[in-house]
Motif scaffolding. Sequence first.
Motif, PDB file in Angstrom:
ATOM      1  N   GLU B  44      -6.116   3.172   5.746  1.00 31.02           N
ATOM      2  CA  GLU B  44      -6.674   1.834   5.724  1.00 31.02           C
ATOM      3  C   GLU B  44      -8.081   1.826   5.115  1.00 31.02           C
ATOM      4  OE1 GLU B  44      -6.109  -1.754   8.971  1.00 31.02           O
ATOM      5  OE2 GLU B  44      -6.889   0.157   9.638  1.00 31.02           O
ATOM      6  N   PHE B  45      -8.443   0.666   4.571  1.00 31.07           N
ATOM      7  CA  PHE B  45      -9.804   0.475   4.078  1.00 31.07           C
ATOM      8  C   PHE B  45     -10.448  -0.593   4.948  1.00 31.07           C
ATOM      9  CE2 PHE B  45     -12.192   1.040  -0.113  1.00 31.07           C
ATOM     10  CZ  PHE B  45     -13.405   0.728   0.465  1.00 31.07           C
ATOM     11  N   PHE B 155     -19.866  10.730  -4.854  1.00 33.20           N
ATOM     12  CA  PHE B 155     -18.490  10.407  -4.466  1.00 33.20           C
ATOM     13  C   PHE B 155     -17.577  11.608  -4.654  1.00 33.20           C
ATOM     14  CE2 PHE B 155     -18.724   5.710  -4.312  1.00 33.20           C
ATOM     15  CZ  PHE B 155     -17.899   5.536  -3.222  1.00 33.20           C
ATOM     16  N   LEU B 156     -17.729  12.232  -5.805  1.00 28.59           N
ATOM     17  CA  LEU B 156     -16.875  13.386  -6.101  1.00 28.59           C
ATOM     18  C   LEU B 156     -17.075  14.470  -5.042  1.00 28.59           C
ATOM     19  CD1 LEU B 156     -14.901  14.891  -7.845  1.00 28.59           C
ATOM     20  CD2 LEU B 156     -16.750  15.515  -9.397  1.00 28.59           C
ATOM     21  N   ARG B 157     -18.349  14.699  -4.680  1.00 27.46           N
ATOM     22  CA  ARG B 157     -18.641  15.682  -3.647  1.00 27.46           C
ATOM     23  C   ARG B 157     -17.942  15.306  -2.336  1.00 27.46           C
ATOM     24  NH1 ARG B 157     -24.719  15.630  -2.267  1.00 27.46           N
ATOM     25  NH2 ARG B 157     -24.083  13.596  -1.527  1.00 27.46           N
ATOM     26  N   THR B 158     -17.950  13.993  -2.008  1.00 25.68           N
ATOM     27  CA  THR B 158     -17.335  13.541  -0.767  1.00 25.68           C
ATOM     28  C   THR B 158     -15.812  13.668  -0.814  1.00 25.68           C
ATOM     29  OG1 THR B 158     -19.123  11.929  -0.674  1.00 25.68           O
ATOM     30  CG2 THR B 158     -17.332  11.647   0.898  1.00 25.68           C
ATOM     31  N   MET B 159     -15.227  13.255  -1.959  1.00 23.86           N
ATOM     32  CA  MET B 159     -13.774  13.193  -2.042  1.00 23.86           C
ATOM     33  C   MET B 159     -13.128  14.560  -2.238  1.00 23.86           C
ATOM     34  SD  MET B 159     -13.619  10.197  -1.370  1.00 23.86           S
ATOM     35  CE  MET B 159     -12.461   8.890  -1.621  1.00 23.86           C
ATOM     36  N   LEU B 160     -13.869  15.477  -2.850  1.00 26.77           N
ATOM     37  CA  LEU B 160     -13.304  16.779  -3.173  1.00 26.77           C
ATOM     38  C   LEU B 160     -12.880  17.543  -1.921  1.00 26.77           C
ATOM     39  CD1 LEU B 160     -12.821  18.127  -5.867  1.00 26.77           C
ATOM     40  CD2 LEU B 160     -14.995  19.304  -5.629  1.00 26.77           C
ATOM     41  N   LEU B 187     -13.865   2.110  -7.269  1.00 24.91           N
ATOM     42  CA  LEU B 187     -13.581   2.620  -5.926  1.00 24.91           C
ATOM     43  C   LEU B 187     -12.193   2.174  -5.448  1.00 24.91           C
ATOM     44  CD1 LEU B 187     -14.490   3.997  -3.278  1.00 24.91           C
ATOM     45  CD2 LEU B 187     -15.509   1.837  -2.593  1.00 24.91           C
ATOM     46  N   LEU B 188     -11.858   0.907  -5.783  1.00 22.60           N
ATOM     47  CA  LEU B 188     -10.535   0.403  -5.407  1.00 22.60           C
ATOM     48  C   LEU B 188      -9.428   1.248  -6.017  1.00 22.60           C
ATOM     49  CD1 LEU B 188     -10.722  -3.491  -5.510  1.00 22.60           C
ATOM     50  CD2 LEU B 188     -10.015  -2.040  -3.600  1.00 22.60           C
ATOM     51  N   ASN B 189      -9.574   1.538  -7.310  1.00 22.88           N
ATOM     52  CA  ASN B 189      -8.578   2.371  -7.987  1.00 22.88           C
ATOM     53  C   ASN B 189      -8.497   3.751  -7.365  1.00 22.88           C
ATOM     54  OD1 ASN B 189      -7.611   0.601  -9.911  1.00 22.88           O
ATOM     55  ND2 ASN B 189      -9.387   0.960 -11.242  1.00 22.88           N
ATOM     56  N   LEU B 190      -9.677   4.289  -7.094  1.00 16.89           N
ATOM     57  CA  LEU B 190      -9.758   5.639  -6.546  1.00 16.89           C
ATOM     58  C   LEU B 190      -9.048   5.702  -5.192  1.00 16.89           C
ATOM     59  CD1 LEU B 190     -11.303   8.371  -7.094  1.00 16.89           C
ATOM     60  CD2 LEU B 190     -12.902   7.557  -5.373  1.00 16.89           C
ATOM     61  N   TRP B 191      -9.339   4.724  -4.365  1.00 15.57           N
ATOM     62  CA  TRP B 191      -8.763   4.686  -3.023  1.00 15.57           C
ATOM     63  C   TRP B 191      -7.241   4.580  -3.132  1.00 15.57           C
ATOM     64  CZ3 TRP B 191      -6.468   0.162  -0.780  1.00 15.57           C
ATOM     65  CH2 TRP B 191      -6.098   0.329   0.567  1.00 15.57           C
ATOM     66  N   ASP B 192      -6.796   3.757  -4.103  1.00 11.64           N
ATOM     67  CA  ASP B 192      -5.380   3.580  -4.343  1.00 11.64           C
ATOM     68  C   ASP B 192      -4.706   4.899  -4.702  1.00 11.64           C
ATOM     69  OD1 ASP B 192      -3.916   1.285  -4.021  1.00 11.64           O
ATOM     70  OD2 ASP B 192      -3.441   1.171  -6.175  1.00 11.64           O
ATOM     71  N   SER B 193      -5.383   5.670  -5.554  1.00 14.01           N
ATOM     72  CA  SER B 193      -4.740   6.893  -6.026  1.00 14.01           C
ATOM     73  C   SER B 193      -4.912   8.050  -5.051  1.00 14.01           C
ATOM     74  CB  SER B 193      -5.295   7.277  -7.400  1.00 14.01           C
ATOM     75  OG  SER B 193      -6.666   7.538  -7.300  1.00 14.01           O
ATOM     76  N   GLU B 207     -18.180  -7.892  -1.547  1.00 14.54           N
ATOM     77  CA  GLU B 207     -17.723  -6.504  -1.600  1.00 14.54           C
ATOM     78  C   GLU B 207     -16.778  -6.216  -0.437  1.00 14.54           C
ATOM     79  OE1 GLU B 207     -20.484  -3.277  -2.770  1.00 14.54           O
ATOM     80  OE2 GLU B 207     -20.265  -2.606  -0.694  1.00 14.54           O
ATOM     81  N   ALA B 208     -17.158  -6.670   0.740  1.00 16.90           N
ATOM     82  CA  ALA B 208     -16.351  -6.408   1.936  1.00 16.90           C
ATOM     83  C   ALA B 208     -14.939  -6.978   1.768  1.00 16.90           C
ATOM     84  CB  ALA B 208     -17.028  -7.004   3.169  1.00 16.90           C
ATOM     85  N   ILE B 209     -14.863  -8.236   1.293  1.00 16.80           N
ATOM     86  CA  ILE B 209     -13.542  -8.866   1.163  1.00 16.80           C
ATOM     87  C   ILE B 209     -12.746  -8.222   0.035  1.00 16.80           C
ATOM     88  CG2 ILE B 209     -12.327 -11.040   0.782  1.00 16.80           C
ATOM     89  CD1 ILE B 209     -14.841 -12.452   1.839  1.00 16.80           C
ATOM     90  N   LEU B 210     -13.422  -7.955  -1.049  1.00 13.03           N
ATOM     91  CA  LEU B 210     -12.739  -7.438  -2.235  1.00 13.03           C
ATOM     92  C   LEU B 210     -12.007  -6.127  -1.956  1.00 13.03           C
ATOM     93  CD1 LEU B 210     -12.265  -7.743  -5.310  1.00 13.03           C
ATOM     94  CD2 LEU B 210     -14.330  -6.396  -5.663  1.00 13.03           C
ATOM     95  N   VAL B 211     -12.642  -5.229  -1.202  1.00 11.06           N
ATOM     96  CA  VAL B 211     -12.068  -3.893  -1.074  1.00 11.06           C
ATOM     97  C   VAL B 211     -11.268  -3.682   0.215  1.00 11.06           C
ATOM     98  CG1 VAL B 211     -13.818  -2.830  -2.531  1.00 11.06           C
ATOM     99  CG2 VAL B 211     -14.183  -2.961  -0.071  1.00 11.06           C
ATOM    100  N   SER B 212     -11.469  -4.524   1.238  1.00 19.15           N
ATOM    101  CA  SER B 212     -10.985  -4.143   2.572  1.00 19.15           C
ATOM    102  C   SER B 212      -9.604  -4.655   2.927  1.00 19.15           C
ATOM    103  CB  SER B 212     -11.951  -4.652   3.642  1.00 19.15           C
ATOM    104  OG  SER B 212     -13.258  -4.321   3.308  1.00 19.15           O
ATOM    105  N   ASP B 213      -8.984  -3.952   3.883  1.00 29.59           N
ATOM    106  CA  ASP B 213      -7.815  -4.471   4.573  1.00 29.59           C
ATOM    107  C   ASP B 213      -8.263  -5.308   5.765  1.00 29.59           C
ATOM    108  OD1 ASP B 213      -5.846  -3.150   3.007  1.00 29.59           O
ATOM    109  OD2 ASP B 213      -6.413  -1.284   3.997  1.00 29.59           O
ATOM    110  N   ARG B 214      -9.384  -4.884   6.351  1.00 31.98           N
ATOM    111  CA  ARG B 214      -9.923  -5.557   7.515  1.00 31.98           C
ATOM    112  C   ARG B 214     -11.432  -5.517   7.469  1.00 31.98           C
ATOM    113  NH1 ARG B 214      -8.638  -3.433  12.460  1.00 31.98           N
ATOM    114  NH2 ARG B 214      -7.812  -1.665  11.308  1.00 31.98           N
TER     115      ARG B 214
END
Lengths: 294, 271
Positions: B44-45, B155-160, B187-193, B207-214
């Motif tokens: 979830e986001f 981000f890369l450091r976090t996601m890796l 970020l949306l694309n990244l989260w998706d993949s 930003e909150a509405i654009l990216v979130s599920d909740r």
Amino acid sequence: MAVEGEHLDGDHQGGLDEGRGPGRVRSGGRAGLDMFKGWQSWLPALLIVAGMVSLWEWVVAVNDIPHWKLPAPSSIGGELWQSRGMLLGHTWVTMEEVLIGLAVALVSGVLLAWLISLSRTLERVIYPSVIASQTIPIIVIAPLLLIWLGYGMQHKVIVVALISFFPIVVNTVDGLKSADPDVMNLLRTLGADRWQVFRKVQVPASLPFLFSGIKIAVTVSVIGAVIGEWVGSSEGLGYLAIRSKSQFLSERVYATVVILSLMGIGLFLIAGALERALLPWYHNQRRTTAAGED
Amino acid sequence: MPDLPGMEHPEPKLRMQSIHKSFTVGGKREPVLAGVDLAVEDGEFVSIIGPSGCGKSTLLNIIAGLDQPASGSVSLDGGQDQQRLGRVGYMLQKDLLLPWRTVLDNAILGLELKGVSRRQARKQALQLTESFGLSGFEDQYPFALSGGMRQRAAFLRTMLLDQELVLLDEPFGALDALTRIQMQEWLLNLWDSMKSTIVLITHDVDEAILVSDRVYVLTSRPGKVKMVLDVDLPRPRDFEAITSLQFTSLKAKLLGALREETVKNGAETWP
């Protein structure tokens, strides 16, 4: 860390504090370094020195000052050339004392800084003695060292180390403390233990500070060697200076001074070159920020 | 994730129950969090939004394991009171890149700490630099990079590390508006993949509405959950969603709740 964290919202403002390099105990080293890049940039310094030397030469000639009172630069130069073999021998002795003393200062200074940075308690225990060691006049300590250690090289090395470890300790302690707490927290969230945080963050962050300390240390180390030799020695530039003075060989006294300051400048330049070679990130970052790109 | 009645729920990725926390400021005890309840499902986001000083960052510090609540429980994957340090990715508004490491070596920091060899870690990171918009800059030091690039390197450091949960504390707050929009879409694309679970703290309602599920709205300090807003906009989303009717009505709800809190708080201004 927990309670004093105070991560209330809104205090993440401010971005990366780029400008804050090491800034504590430092005698104008940073600004001075860039002077030595490219030979044209040497020109102003050379011109000033040349101007002062010419003025000196002229004052001595016009007023007919006796050579034992104030020798002309030309006769000091003559002395440097004529006695070069003897001077070189003494130079090497002093250089050896300085280099060994600096090595001792570096090892003990970094070790002490590390201990001090380990905990508040250790800091309170060790730091006062470190500072006290600098308040005792070195000229008082030096004869005592001679009595304890004898006439050899040890007491001179120790005087050099004693005088040059202080800027190394103080700067390195500040450097180890300079690491951004947010970065250290970040490493903890990446799973780092305390030792890893120390190695990966605190140590690299302290290196520019350490180099600032070394640059001060190398310049004062030469003074240390001379004091050590004055107190008791049969060789070295300090010994030569004091003996020549009593023989009214003023040219020779000045010649030793010239060599000693060249030695100090040379060591400073080497420290700067090492810093540039070993910390390219730091040097280039400073250049870009200085150029106003950030 | 639709909440079907009667369906057996697996444990959520993250569950926080009645979290309390207070700080001592100038000798005075100041409650910061007063009973926060929150759950994030796997994949979830979720965004957290609230007036300044409502304790959002304190909340994230607790989730990350950097701080402990005074009372209440936090469970990650159902386990209670375990060590969370090293399991939750954390990213701040400051990129916190190490200036003495190149972009690539900054990215592999987490892997390195886990004991992966540098060579192996670099190989792994190099496969991702392209999608993080960093190819060609792997060997640059951070100071040579723009703000957006530095943030992507962070981000890369976090996601890796591929941690179970990723916390983002206003990651785009320091960027200019245009870069921020690009980064949000990216970020949306990244989260998706990557199918990661993300908790985002933001000041930015869009930003909150654009990216979130909740979206969780917190009250002003001491913070607790004032409102939970489900964002049922279709995915994948892009920035154009911002002008849709559905988006605007969600935004009105959010802003209404936030305004109540700011008015209550008096001196605070919003945004």
